[in-house]
Motif scaffolding. Structure first.
Motif, PDB file in Angstrom:
ATOM      1  N   PHE A 862       0.846  -1.191   0.000  1.00  0.00           N
ATOM      2  CA  PHE A 862       0.000   0.000   0.000  1.00  0.00           C
ATOM      3  C   PHE A 862       0.878   1.237   0.000  1.00  0.00           C
ATOM      4  O   PHE A 862       1.818   1.351   0.790  1.00  0.00           O
ATOM      5  CB  PHE A 862      -0.908   0.008   1.235  1.00  0.00           C
ATOM      6  CG  PHE A 862      -1.686   1.284   1.400  1.00  0.00           C
ATOM      7  CD1 PHE A 862      -2.741   1.579   0.543  1.00  0.00           C
ATOM      8  CD2 PHE A 862      -1.353   2.199   2.381  1.00  0.00           C
ATOM      9  CE1 PHE A 862      -3.444   2.762   0.694  1.00  0.00           C
ATOM     10  CE2 PHE A 862      -2.064   3.375   2.535  1.00  0.00           C
ATOM     11  CZ  PHE A 862      -3.112   3.651   1.674  1.00  0.00           C
ATOM     12  N   THR A 863       0.583   2.155  -0.905  1.00  0.00           N
ATOM     13  CA  THR A 863       1.316   3.411  -0.994  1.00  0.00           C
ATOM     14  C   THR A 863       0.308   4.532  -1.183  1.00  0.00           C
ATOM     15  O   THR A 863      -0.561   4.453  -2.059  1.00  0.00           O
ATOM     16  CB  THR A 863       2.312   3.411  -2.168  1.00  0.00           C
ATOM     17  OG1 THR A 863       3.059   2.190  -2.143  1.00  0.00           O
ATOM     18  CG2 THR A 863       3.261   4.589  -2.067  1.00  0.00           C
ATOM     19  N   SER A 864       0.441   5.569  -0.364  1.00  0.00           N
ATOM     20  CA  SER A 864      -0.444   6.725  -0.455  1.00  0.00           C
ATOM     21  C   SER A 864       0.395   7.973  -0.244  1.00  0.00           C
ATOM     22  O   SER A 864       1.202   8.031   0.682  1.00  0.00           O
ATOM     23  CB  SER A 864      -1.555   6.641   0.593  1.00  0.00           C
ATOM     24  OG  SER A 864      -2.331   7.818   0.598  1.00  0.00           O
ATOM     25  N   MET A 865       0.199   8.965  -1.125  1.00  0.00           N
ATOM     26  CA  MET A 865       0.978  10.189  -1.036  1.00  0.00           C
ATOM     27  C   MET A 865       0.080  11.357  -1.414  1.00  0.00           C
ATOM     28  O   MET A 865      -0.736  11.259  -2.338  1.00  0.00           O
ATOM     29  CB  MET A 865       2.199  10.133  -1.973  1.00  0.00           C
ATOM     30  CG  MET A 865       3.146  11.320  -1.842  1.00  0.00           C
ATOM     31  SD  MET A 865       4.406  11.297  -3.139  1.00  0.00           S
ATOM     32  CE  MET A 865       5.107   9.683  -2.916  1.00  0.00           C
ATOM     33  N   SER A 866       0.227  12.454  -0.689  1.00  0.00           N
ATOM     34  CA  SER A 866      -0.523  13.664  -1.006  1.00  0.00           C
ATOM     35  C   SER A 866       0.440  14.845  -1.027  1.00  0.00           C
ATOM     36  O   SER A 866       1.423  14.874  -0.283  1.00  0.00           O
ATOM     37  CB  SER A 866      -1.651  13.897   0.004  1.00  0.00           C
ATOM     38  OG  SER A 866      -1.120  14.062   1.303  1.00  0.00           O
ATOM     39  N   ILE A 937      -3.132  17.077  -4.761  1.00  0.00           N
ATOM     40  CA  ILE A 937      -3.027  15.809  -5.494  1.00  0.00           C
ATOM     41  C   ILE A 937      -2.825  14.689  -4.467  1.00  0.00           C
ATOM     42  O   ILE A 937      -2.045  14.838  -3.525  1.00  0.00           O
ATOM     43  CB  ILE A 937      -1.849  15.818  -6.487  1.00  0.00           C
ATOM     44  CG1 ILE A 937      -2.032  16.906  -7.543  1.00  0.00           C
ATOM     45  CG2 ILE A 937      -1.695  14.459  -7.153  1.00  0.00           C
ATOM     46  CD1 ILE A 937      -0.838  17.066  -8.440  1.00  0.00           C
ATOM     47  N   LYS A 938      -3.537  13.605  -4.667  1.00  0.00           N
ATOM     48  CA  LYS A 938      -3.345  12.416  -3.845  1.00  0.00           C
ATOM     49  C   LYS A 938      -3.304  11.199  -4.745  1.00  0.00           C
ATOM     50  O   LYS A 938      -4.179  11.016  -5.598  1.00  0.00           O
ATOM     51  CB  LYS A 938      -4.478  12.264  -2.830  1.00  0.00           C
ATOM     52  CG  LYS A 938      -4.308  11.043  -1.905  1.00  0.00           C
ATOM     53  CD  LYS A 938      -5.445  10.939  -0.912  1.00  0.00           C
ATOM     54  CE  LYS A 938      -5.281   9.718  -0.017  1.00  0.00           C
ATOM     55  NZ  LYS A 938      -6.402   9.567   0.933  1.00  0.00           N
ATOM     56  N   PHE A 949      -6.350  11.276  -7.207  1.00  0.00           N
ATOM     57  CA  PHE A 949      -7.348  12.275  -6.859  1.00  0.00           C
ATOM     58  C   PHE A 949      -6.761  13.666  -7.123  1.00  0.00           C
ATOM     59  O   PHE A 949      -5.593  13.920  -6.818  1.00  0.00           O
ATOM     60  CB  PHE A 949      -7.725  12.196  -5.368  1.00  0.00           C
ATOM     61  CG  PHE A 949      -8.210  10.843  -4.922  1.00  0.00           C
ATOM     62  CD1 PHE A 949      -9.559  10.573  -4.824  1.00  0.00           C
ATOM     63  CD2 PHE A 949      -7.314   9.843  -4.587  1.00  0.00           C
ATOM     64  CE1 PHE A 949     -10.006   9.337  -4.398  1.00  0.00           C
ATOM     65  CE2 PHE A 949      -7.746   8.611  -4.173  1.00  0.00           C
ATOM     66  CZ  PHE A 949      -9.102   8.350  -4.080  1.00  0.00           C
ATOM     67  N   LEU A 950      -7.579  14.532  -7.636  1.00  0.00           N
ATOM     68  CA  LEU A 950      -7.218  15.938  -7.782  1.00  0.00           C
ATOM     69  C   LEU A 950      -8.319  16.764  -7.143  1.00  0.00           C
ATOM     70  O   LEU A 950      -9.492  16.620  -7.492  1.00  0.00           O
ATOM     71  CB  LEU A 950      -7.053  16.329  -9.257  1.00  0.00           C
ATOM     72  CG  LEU A 950      -6.845  17.828  -9.520  1.00  0.00           C
ATOM     73  CD1 LEU A 950      -5.521  18.299  -8.927  1.00  0.00           C
ATOM     74  CD2 LEU A 950      -6.901  18.133 -11.018  1.00  0.00           C
ATOM     75  N   LEU A1009       5.945  23.214  -5.170  1.00  0.00           N
ATOM     76  CA  LEU A1009       5.465  21.937  -4.650  1.00  0.00           C
ATOM     77  C   LEU A1009       5.620  21.933  -3.133  1.00  0.00           C
ATOM     78  O   LEU A1009       6.570  22.513  -2.590  1.00  0.00           O
ATOM     79  CB  LEU A1009       6.256  20.762  -5.242  1.00  0.00           C
ATOM     80  CG  LEU A1009       6.115  20.508  -6.739  1.00  0.00           C
ATOM     81  CD1 LEU A1009       7.089  19.426  -7.176  1.00  0.00           C
ATOM     82  CD2 LEU A1009       4.696  20.109  -7.092  1.00  0.00           C
ATOM     83  N   GLU A1010       4.680  21.275  -2.488  1.00  0.00           N
ATOM     84  CA  GLU A1010       4.737  21.100  -1.031  1.00  0.00           C
ATOM     85  C   GLU A1010       4.198  19.725  -0.689  1.00  0.00           C
ATOM     86  O   GLU A1010       3.050  19.404  -1.010  1.00  0.00           O
ATOM     87  CB  GLU A1010       3.925  22.177  -0.312  1.00  0.00           C
ATOM     88  CG  GLU A1010       3.900  21.992   1.197  1.00  0.00           C
ATOM     89  CD  GLU A1010       2.973  22.970   1.898  1.00  0.00           C
ATOM     90  OE1 GLU A1010       2.565  22.693   3.032  1.00  0.00           O
ATOM     91  OE2 GLU A1010       2.636  24.021   1.292  1.00  0.00           O
ATOM     92  N   LEU A1011       5.042  18.881  -0.058  1.00  0.00           N
ATOM     93  CA  LEU A1011       4.619  17.542   0.335  1.00  0.00           C
ATOM     94  C   LEU A1011       3.741  17.620   1.589  1.00  0.00           C
ATOM     95  O   LEU A1011       3.939  18.494   2.437  1.00  0.00           O
ATOM     96  CB  LEU A1011       5.826  16.649   0.612  1.00  0.00           C
ATOM     97  CG  LEU A1011       6.707  16.315  -0.598  1.00  0.00           C
ATOM     98  CD1 LEU A1011       7.868  15.417  -0.168  1.00  0.00           C
ATOM     99  CD2 LEU A1011       5.912  15.646  -1.698  1.00  0.00           C
ATOM    100  N   ALA A1012       2.787  16.693   1.673  1.00  0.00           N
ATOM    101  CA  ALA A1012       1.878  16.674   2.831  1.00  0.00           C
ATOM    102  C   ALA A1012       2.021  15.378   3.615  1.00  0.00           C
ATOM    103  O   ALA A1012       2.393  15.392   4.789  1.00  0.00           O
ATOM    104  CB  ALA A1012       0.436  16.863   2.381  1.00  0.00           C
ATOM    105  N   THR A1013       1.710  14.226   3.014  1.00  0.00           N
ATOM    106  CA  THR A1013       1.777  12.943   3.730  1.00  0.00           C
ATOM    107  C   THR A1013       2.326  11.866   2.816  1.00  0.00           C
ATOM    108  O   THR A1013       2.189  11.929   1.589  1.00  0.00           O
ATOM    109  CB  THR A1013       0.382  12.499   4.236  1.00  0.00           C
ATOM    110  OG1 THR A1013      -0.500  12.336   3.118  1.00  0.00           O
ATOM    111  CG2 THR A1013      -0.198  13.503   5.209  1.00  0.00           C
TER     112      THR A1013
END
Length: 1826
Positions: A862-866, A937-938, A949-950, A1009-1013
């Motif tokens: 599982f990989t999730s990035m926002s 963006i996720k 997701f946008l 750009l700014e990373l969130a999670t």
């Protein structure tokens, strides 16, 4: 003999004697005394004494009473008269002894102080004043008890053999009668042996005695005669035989056929008589009666009429006379009693009538009271409403008053104007009062409002439908146009197909002609082929023999070439090692000294840099901090290089020589074998190929010559190395030791220098609140911070690596603690960097390599990035080349990665799982239409499914646009296999030397750009490893319109479990007063965490979350100690991922109140004391505080993970990020971090959800799992009789779908690592994929395809409440997904599941056993295993159970079952284990490092009160070589051998003081050291060869196996020491996973008591051979469980018979198999067994009858009788049993958790300390009390 024969005639007399025995007990004269049970008040022994005394008095040897003391006194041996001590129950006692004579009131004993058997006293304790017959069931008249006693307010009877029941009120099995009927007794069933022989007792009716189920063709009341149609003797001979009369009756004795009944002629008036069966039965009965009368007659005639019989009859007559007199007296008494009873009945009737009158009057009064109460309630409600109205009026008046004052101030009105306006307002009010109320107008207005609202709802619904329709118009038009195009294409395709058909027909005709010609040619070719085949066959036969010889010679040549290449490679390796040895420079020592001299100078520079930090410059602070860390890395690196280089040089030389010599010997042997084989082949094939043989011989000879030359060269090199000076090497080692000591001193200085760094960090946080939003200053600060973080990140890996090496080599604790402090500071710095919520500007050539922060193993399935993104559309480069790279996370070889890019004006999500790329373009929202501000963006990937997701927010409202696009991998891959050492994370671009995959090989990003999670963790671009071409001065970051740095007081804060907030001097916002209040809102899915903490010396206040519920503990200096307030009733669960408002109210300095969601939970009173605090920690605290003196009062030391908001003290808000002490928290509340994607199961837990799903049609699902257990149910689902389950069986994964089983080929999935399962069901196949290894089978049930579920189904993870073949799972399941009909594929949020039973939804305590895995992969594992088996064969402990990892116990320290009062695991010291329960309590470790013989360095912490005992021991098999640490007379002794010499190092002080001590003991090559607490260093040198000193596994800790160590250690110290041991390390590495554990438990804290404790980690006690559970036994013991299920006792024989006693959900069950079948009985108490109290259990077995008694609740079972049953002396297991001995029919397989004491078998105490075996986590003599 005659009297015995007459016994049936006089037996009724004994009934009267039994009833009135008490009245005849003291009869005198010539009355005949019968010895009837219960008729005497004196025991047999006492009666003998009394009889002897009476005889003595009669003969004159004793002084008569008349001449002695008076009545009530007795003469002592001195001649004095002393009063009799008969407790008022006798007037006479014997002279000399004082023994009482003629005890009255049914008492007995030497002093009439006891009740005889069958009687019970009138008091519970003490001497009874009188005894009465046992009421079993009726006193005196019907007493059938041997004895009785009082217990718990009721009488307990011990019944005679014939009776049963608590009060002997019924007959025992095999007897009949009615004990409750006066005069009735229980008689034995008499069925003349014609009942069921398998039963113990004859089966008859319990009341009448009529036999049931007469066998052997018998019948009658007692089965005493043959059944109709049979004849013979049913009593003695038992030979009932069928009559041979053609269906007619026969004589029941002789079998003679009886004539038919006479027929009466029909012409008479007499009726026809037909004799039925009753006539013949009556005839038989009459015949039997005649026989009985004859027997009685002969018996009476045989009675003797002599003198003795006459005397007997006279006595009987006299006795009968006395009985008649007694009966007449009884009748008179009975008449008097009857009169009294009648009078009492009349009085009772009068009382009943008066009570009825009073009851009627009470009902009338009650009705009146209810009416008054109702009126009072109405008045009270009216009063409440009136008070509320008055309060509202008062509030309105106050509001009007305040508003008037505010209006006057705003309008600047004078007092005259204010008075004028007030008078005007009063006139308006008077006018309003005079007018009529607007009732009608109000009704009309309400109706119009209601109609308007309905119209508005209709319009909104219409508008919504209109919008939906309008949005579908475009799609419909597009689909219609597409269909039109497709129809056109279809029309063209049909035309082309028609042409193709015509051409095909022409071609077919031509092919037919060609086929005929080809057949003719085929026949000719076939004939030719047959001839060629025959020729080839003969040629093949001829060539087979030469080819065979040639192939063998080729193999010889190939092997010879391979050996030559290996020898040549060895030569090259030798030359390289010799070259490396030549690099050993003589100037090395001088360089080391030079580096050591610079250490002090560098430390001084470090101090200068720290104290020269600018107190106001944020950028300069970061740069100086970076320099500080670089200097630290330099110090440790230089010190480490100096120490290690000199230390390892000699070892390198020796290892090289040994390795080369080993290779030479190996290749010599291989070459000799090759030569012998070549010579044999030469003799065999000399005639076939002489040239080949000659060539081979030449090659072999050449190889042999080269080998000899190489060996001579090696021998010269070895001799040269051996001739090297050893003295020089020793000097260098000594110098290196000195330099190492200097390095330790320098590291201490470095540690001291880190204190100002912590203060600087806090100053930075304090200055942030004064930071003003200035663009230039903001950009400059971000730029400088980026540079500083870059420098820090570059230094961190080196620093951590060096610190790790130094920490392993440091012998004392001060360096380790300093390094640990540095680690904490670095971790805090990384945490702060990860929470920098600022973007970065990218110009197309810049890039950032980010530290991903998470373990790559967590990204596999599982990989999730926002992230946030903003394009610079006005940039000319972007206009020229719009396709751009955004990010890449993957391996350096461009395999297995995920990425983002902009291609063809679309945002594209790309991922690769080892095969082809998957590209997901978001074409619904082209990039050119994106706004000029940040969008979100996720990207997600679960298995092979991907999703993007946008989210485009709006600046003017809260509305958002959301776009979703999905995709999936078509190949078999489903895991993202990132390699930790090769994984990179690039954002915005890549460095020039990195090659991107073709799909992402695009120019760098232009924009912000700014990373969130990343997964569930917050991540930032400023937590980077490296940056490329980024200058924040020229390219400032973009400010987000909705900044996270908001000043809103209602903002949420995210705690990631590593940080905390600190509010200092909280009284600056509010004061402690009579009512002190704290408020905070929390939201979390975790089970445990610290919420609030205040400390002042030893006084504290802590609010924690424990197992999802609140736990408040505080101490303000109370004399009675800390006060506990917890949600024991479980009213408010906190960990449901929802916000909960928590309020703590301290009222009047003496009452603490807990309120959750404005609902009172609990309150507690304490001593009147004010709160003595000024600071408060929120969400956690520093490590030094959590591990301080208050740690014992905390439920755990886990920081909070989740969201908090609205912290208030005295209703005053605090902005936690503005507080200077806050560390490691951030703004916001990310939803991903609050999901529960992980669940931990303990073997009795499961979770379930009901969804619209069907797993037998089209289905795919998957999940991760981790476990150390070989078996368990992972997933369960059923549809009717069809079941789909996924389980583990002996280490493998098994899919069972409606009987079709698919099993993984590998069986090692219980290794503690994460594995991924994918299950797929299609109409054609079932598939199971584990870690990308697929297995499949055909689907036999194709008729189910296409069916869709019509209802909601339930599925389970981790187990099932239903009865299944598999036990529930123990381990972790995470990242689960499957296809469902009602929603998209997404990761399951376990928090939303409707049913959660004992499952933890956060954290996974499963750990990999590193030592076990290392041993498994070792080269000598097979050898070690063999040695181990030999040892086990001699060891009595061979049934040992492997340890399950006790080190995890503190993580679930206070976990409780809902129905249990005590926690499952008592509070224990972390990583500490307690030894000494038995003489051989110990842990065994099967892995010993390879370099153990060269250097053995142990490090432990221990505390003990023992004066003797073993702590550590290891030896070879003969115990010639050994090493031991033990306690003797309280002193620590370190002993080992050096050849035949024993080295003994002994401490001077005693250390058995019960305090913790740190001990290091080292055996080097020629020296031994013992270091205690870093202060006492004892050492002794010796001469010896380290190569000759070898030991074998196992390594014993805490004790040794029976028979071990006696050869070398005195016997008192051979047994296990009693105490605790922790932090065990060997050569710098911790030893955590013992291969076997015997009587070892965690080191518990708190009070304890006597008993045996069975821990949750599992274990059992095996009793020695002196105890046996055979055919008849009684077992009694007491338990205090901490879990409602578990095995209490188990006995098992080799023939399959067993006895098992266990608990399951509070029910105690005994299950037995006696070789025939299983049978069981159970007892369920009204109160819980798990209530924290002791409970008594007794089980009694007598052949096939088993009785179970739990706290006097009794039940029993009668099983089948086994006539061949025998006693077996087999092991008896207490508290648990090995899995292999359990049968599948048992309902629980878990070990018992809790305490057992007072264990007895057949009234003999059982000492567990003398047991044959104590295996696992079992504490023998100590039981935790809380």
């Amino acid at each position: 003999m005659a009297l015995i024969s007459a016994w049936p005639l006089i037996s009724p007399v004994f009934f009267f004697l039994r009833c009135f025995s008490s009245s005849t007990a003291s009869s005198e004269g010539s009355v005949f005394q019968f010895d009837i049970e219960g008729s005497s008040a004196v025991s047999t022994q006492e009666a003998t004494v009394i009889r002897g005394q009476q005889q003595a008095v009669a003969t004159g040897s004793w002084v008569p009473f008349a001449e002695g003391c008076q009545e009530g006194f007795y003469r002592t041996s001195s001649g004095k008269c002393s009063p009799c001590n008969c407790n008022g129950n006798a007037n006479r006692c014997l002279d000399g002894s004082g023994i009482c004579v003629d005890c009255q009131r049914n008492t007995t004993g030497q002093h009439c102080e006891q009740c005889p058997d069958g009687f019970i006293g009138d008091v519970v304790r003490g001497v009874p004043t009188f005894c009465q017959p046992c009421p079993c069931p009726l006193p005196a008249l019907a007493n059938f008890a041997v004895s009785c006693h009082r217990k718990s307010g009721s009488v307990r009877c011990v019944c005679k053999e014939n009776y049963a029941g608590p009060n002997c009120e019924r007959c025992a099995p095999g007897y009949y009668g009615n004990p409750l009927l006066i005069g009735s007794t229980c008689k034995k069933c008499d069925c003349n042996g014609n009942s069921d022989p398998n039963l113990i007792f004859e089966d008859c009716d319990e009341v009448t005695g009529q036999c049931r189920n007469c066998l052997h063709h018998t019948s009658g009341f007692n089965c005493e005669r043959c059944a109709p149609g049979y004849y013979g003797d049913a009593r003695l001979a038992k030979n009932c035989t069928a009559c041979n009369c053609g269906g007619r009756m026969c004589d029941s004795q002789t079998g003679e056929c009886l004539a038919d009944s006479p027929e009466v002629s029909t012409d008479t008036d007499c009726p026809t008589i037909s004799c039925d069966k009753c006539i013949w039965d009556l005839t038989d009965d009459i015949r039997l009666s005649v026989l009985t009368i004859d027997e009685s007659k002969s018996t009476l005639l045989s009675i003797s009429t002599g003198v003795a019989a006459q005397r007997r009859l006279n006595d009987l007559n006299l006795t009968t006379t006395h009985l008649q007199e007694a009966i007449s007296k009884k009748k008179n008494h009975a008449t008097l009693w009857t009169i009294q009873v009648d009078d009492a009945a009349d009085e009772m009737n009068d009382l009943v009538r008066e009570a009825e009158t009073l009851d009627e009057q009470g009902n009338e009064a009650s009705s009146k009271g209810h009416l008054v109460q109702k009126e009072t309630t109405e008045i009270n409600s009216r009063a409440s409403q009136l008070v509320q109205q008055l309060n509202d009026i008062r509030d309105n008046i106050e509001e009007i008053s305040s508003k008037s004052k505010y209006y006057a101030i705003q309008q600047e009105l004078s007092p005259e104007e204010i008075a004028q306006k007030r008078s005007t307002a009063e006139e308006m009010l008077k006018e309003i009062k005079r007018r009529k109320p607007f009732t009608n107008q109000r009704q009309l207005a309400d109706e119009e409002e209601k109609a308007a609202e309905e119209l508005l709802q209709q319009m909104e619904a219409f508008h919504e439908k209109h919008n939906d329709t309008r949005s579908l118009v475009t799609d419909v038009l597009e689909q219609l146009s597409e269909q039109d195009v497709k129809l056109s294409d279809l029309e063209e395709a049909l035309g082309e197909a028609l042409g193709y058909v015509t051409q095909t027909e022409d071609i077919n005709r031509e092919n037919t002609a060609r086929l005929q010609r080809q057949e003719k040619q085929h026949e000719k070719t076939k004939e030719q082929m047959d001839e060629v085949n025959s020729i080839l066959l003969s040629a093949t036969t001829i060539l087979e023999e030469p080819q065979k010889v040639n192939s063998e010679l080729s193999e010889v040549i190939k092997n010879a070439s391979g050996f030559y290449a290996e020898i040549d490679g060895a030569k090259k390796e030798l030359q390289e090692k010799i070259a490396n040895l030549s690099l050993f420079d003589d100037e090395l020592v001088e360089k080391a000294m030079h580096h050591a001299q610079n250490l002090r100078r560098l430390a001084d520079e470090l101090d200068g840099n720290l104290y020269g930090v600018d107190s106001n410059g944020l950028v300069q602070r970061a740069i100086n901090a970076s320099n500080v860390y670089e200097n630290i890395a330099g110090y440790i690196e230089e010190a480490n290089e100096v120490a290690l280089l000199a230390l390892n040089t000699t070892n390198r030389v020796k290892d090289a020589a040994v390795g080369i010599d080993t290779q030479v010997i190996y290749h010599k042997g291989k070459s000799e074998e090759l030569l012998i084989r070549a010579m044999q082949l030469q003799r065999t094939a000399h005639d076939s190929s002489g040239y080949t043989i000659a060539d081979t011989s030449w090659q072999v000879n050449g190889t042999f010559a080269r080998m000899n030359a190489l060996r001579s060269q090696l021998m010269r090199a070895i001799a040269k190395m051996q001739s090297a000076e050893t003295e020089e090497t020793r000097e260098r080692l000594e110098q290196a030791q000195l330099k190492t000591a200097e390095a330790v001193s320098a590291a201490t200085t470095v540690t001291q220098a880190t204190t100002p760094m912590d203060e600087n960090v806090r100053l930075w946080s304090q200055n942030l609140q004064d930071f003003q939003h200035n663009s230039q200053a903001y950009d400059s600060a971000v730029h400088s911070a980026g540079d500083a973080v870059k420098k820090l990140t570059e230094v961190f890996p080196q620093l951590l690596d060096k610190m790790r090496r130094v920490e392993q080599k440091a012998p004392a604790n001060n360096i380790s603690s300093s390094i640990q402090r540095i680690r904490e500071l670095i971790a805090q710095t990384r945490s702060v960097a990860s929470k920098v919520q600022v973007s970065m500007m990218f110009e197309g050539q810049s890039a950032v390599e980010v530290n991903p922060k998470v373990n790559v193993e967590e990204l596999k399935s599982f990989t999730s990035m926002s992230l946030y993104i903003k394009l610079h559309k006005d940039n000319p480069q972007l206009a020229a080349s719009p396709d751009r790279f955004i990010l890449y996370l993957g391996n350096k070889n461009a395999k297995h990665y995920i990425g983002l890019a902009i291609k063809n004006d679309n945002l594209v999500y790309i991922y690769n799982l080892g095969g082809q790329d998957v590209e997901i373009p978001l074409d619904a929202k082209p990039v050119s239409t994106w706004p000029s501000y940040f969008s979100i963006i996720k990207i997600e990937r679960i298995g092979r499914h991907g999703k993007m997701f946008l989210t485009v927010p709006s600046l003017s409202s809260t509305a958002e646009e959301k776009f979703i696009k999905k995709g999936e991998v078509l190949g078999p891959g489903s895991l993202l296999n990132l390699e930790p050492e090769n994984a990179v994370f690039y954002v915005g671009g890549v460095p020039p030397d990195f090659k991107l995959p073709p799909s992402l090989n695009l120019p760098g990003f232009i924009g912000c750009l700014e990373l969130a999670t990343l997964n569930d963790d917050v991540i930032s671009l400023y937590n980077f490893k490296r940056v490329y071409n980024i200058d924040t001065a020229t390219s400032p970051p973009c400010a987000r319109d909705k900044l996270a740095f908001t000043q809103s007081r209602a903002v949420s804060y995210f705690f990631d479990g590593s940080g905390y907030a600190l509010a200092r001097n909280i009284e600056r916002r509010g004061k402690f007063s009579q009512v002190t209040r704290f408020d905070i809102e929390v939201r979390t899915p975790t089970d445990n965490g610290l919420i609030l903490l205040m400390i002042n010396g030893s006084m504290f206040f802590s609010l924690e979350m424990q197992n999802g519920f609140l736990y408040l503990r505080y101490d303000f200096g109370f004399s009675s100690g800390p006060v506990l307030l917890e949600d024991s009733m479980r009213k408010a669960r906190i960990n449901d991922a929802k916000f909960h408002e928590i309020s703590i109210i301290y009222h009047n300095s003496k009452k603490m109140i807990l309120v959750v969601d404005r609902r009172h939970i609990k309150s507690v009173d304490n001593e009147r004391t004010a709160m003595p605090f000024t600071d408060i920690y929120i969400g956690g605290a520093p490590t030094e505080i959590l591990h301080s003196s208050i740690s014992s009062h905390l439920a755990g030391s886990i920081s909070f993970k989740g969201c908090m908001k609205g912290f208030q003290f005295q209703k005053k808000d605090f902005n936690l990020l503005e507080e200077p002490g806050t560390l490691g928290i951030s703004y916001g509340c990310p939803e991903d971090s609050l999901m529960s994607r992980n669940a931990y199961f303990n073997g009795e837990s499961f979770i379930a959800s009901s969804q619209k799903v069907s797993l037998f049609t089209e289905f795919e699902g998957g999940f991760n799992f981790r476990t150390l257990q070989p078996s368990g149910l992972l997933f369960y689902y059923s549809e009717g009789s069809d079941v789909l389950s996924i389980s583990m069986e002996r280490g493998s994964v098994v899919l069972n779908a409606s009987g079709t089983k698919i099993q993984s080929p590998e069986r090692n999935y219980n290794d503690g690592k994460t594995h991924f399962i994918i299950t797929s069901v299609t109409p054609e196949r079932y598939e199971l994929t584990v870690d990308d290894k697929k297995q499949s089978k055909k689907n036999p049930a194709k008729d189910r395809a296409g069916k869709s579920p019509d209802s909601i189904k339930k599925f389970y993870f981790g187990g099932s409440p239903l009865r299944t073949q598999q036990a529930n799972f123990t381990g972790c399941i995470s990242n689960a997904y499957f296809t469902r009909l009602d929603q998209e594929v997404e990761v399951e949020d376990f928090q939303k599941y409707s049913e959660k039973v004992q499952a933890s939804l956060y954290g996974c305590p499963v750990e990999s056993p590193p030592v076990a895995l290392l041993h498994k992969k070792g080269k000598n594992s097979s050898k070690a295993k063999g040695n181990r088996n030999k040892k086990v064969g001699r060891d009595k402990d061979k049934i040992a159970q492997p340890s399950s990892g006790l080190k995890k116990l503190y993580q679930v320290n206070l976990q409780k079952e809902p129905q249990c009062h005590l926690p499952m695991n008592p509070k224990a010291t972390e990583h500490a284990y307690q030894f000494g329960g038995t003489a051989n309590s110990r842990q065994e470790f099967d892995h010993i490092p390879k370099d153990f013989s060269q250097r053995a360095q142990f490090s432990i912490s221990l505390k003990t009160h023992s004066s003797h005992g073993m702590i550590c021991y290891v030896s070879d098999q003969k115990e010639t070589n050994f090493l031991a640490l033990f306690v003797a007379h309280g002193r620590l002794i370190f002993m080992f051998n050096a050849g035949h010499q024993k080295i003994r190092i002994k401490s001077q002080e005693k250390y058995n003081d019960g305090l913790w001590h740190n001990v290091i003991f080292i055996r080097g090559k020629n020296i031994g050291r013992l270091i205690i607490d870093g202060l006492r260093v004892l050492e002794e040198s010796f001469d010896g060869n380290a190569n000759g000193w070898q030991v074998t596994e196992p390594l014993y800790i805490g004790g040794v196996a029976p028979g071990k160590a006696v050869k070398n250690i005195q016997i008192n110290s051979v047994y296990s020491f009693s105490g605790c041991l922790s932090n065990l390390q060997l050569n710098g590495r911790p030893l955590t996973s013992a291969s076997q554990t015997f009587s070892v438990t965690p080191c518990f804290e708190g009070p304890s008591e006597a008993g045996t404790y069975f821990s949750s980690e599992g274990g059992y006690v095996v009793l020695d051979e002196s105890f046996s559970l055979g055919l008849k036994f009684e077992v009694v013991f007491e338990i205090r469980p901490r879990s409602s299920s578990g095995i209490l006792l188990h006995g098992h024989s080799v023939n399959g018979e067993y006895l098992n006693m266990h608990m399951r959900n509070g029910q105690v069950t005994v299950k037995l198999n006696n070789g025939i079948r299983d049978f069981s009985t159970s007892v369920t108490l009204k109160q819980s067994l798990c209530d924290g109290r002791w409970h008594r259990i007794a089980v009694i077995r007598d052949a096939n009858v088993v009785q179970l008694d739990v706290d006097s609740e009794v039940n029993h079972v009668v099983g089948p009788l086994n006539p061949k049953a025998m006693d077996h002396r087999e092991p008896v297991f207490i508290g648990g049993v090995p899995e292999s001995l359990l049968t599948s029919s048992l309902t629980t397989r878990n070990s018992f958790i809790g305490c057992i004491r007072n264990f007895m078998i057949d009234e003999k105490p059982v000492s567990f300390s003398k047991a044959a075996l104590v295996s696992g986590a079992v504490s023998i003599n100590t039981c935790p009390a809380a």
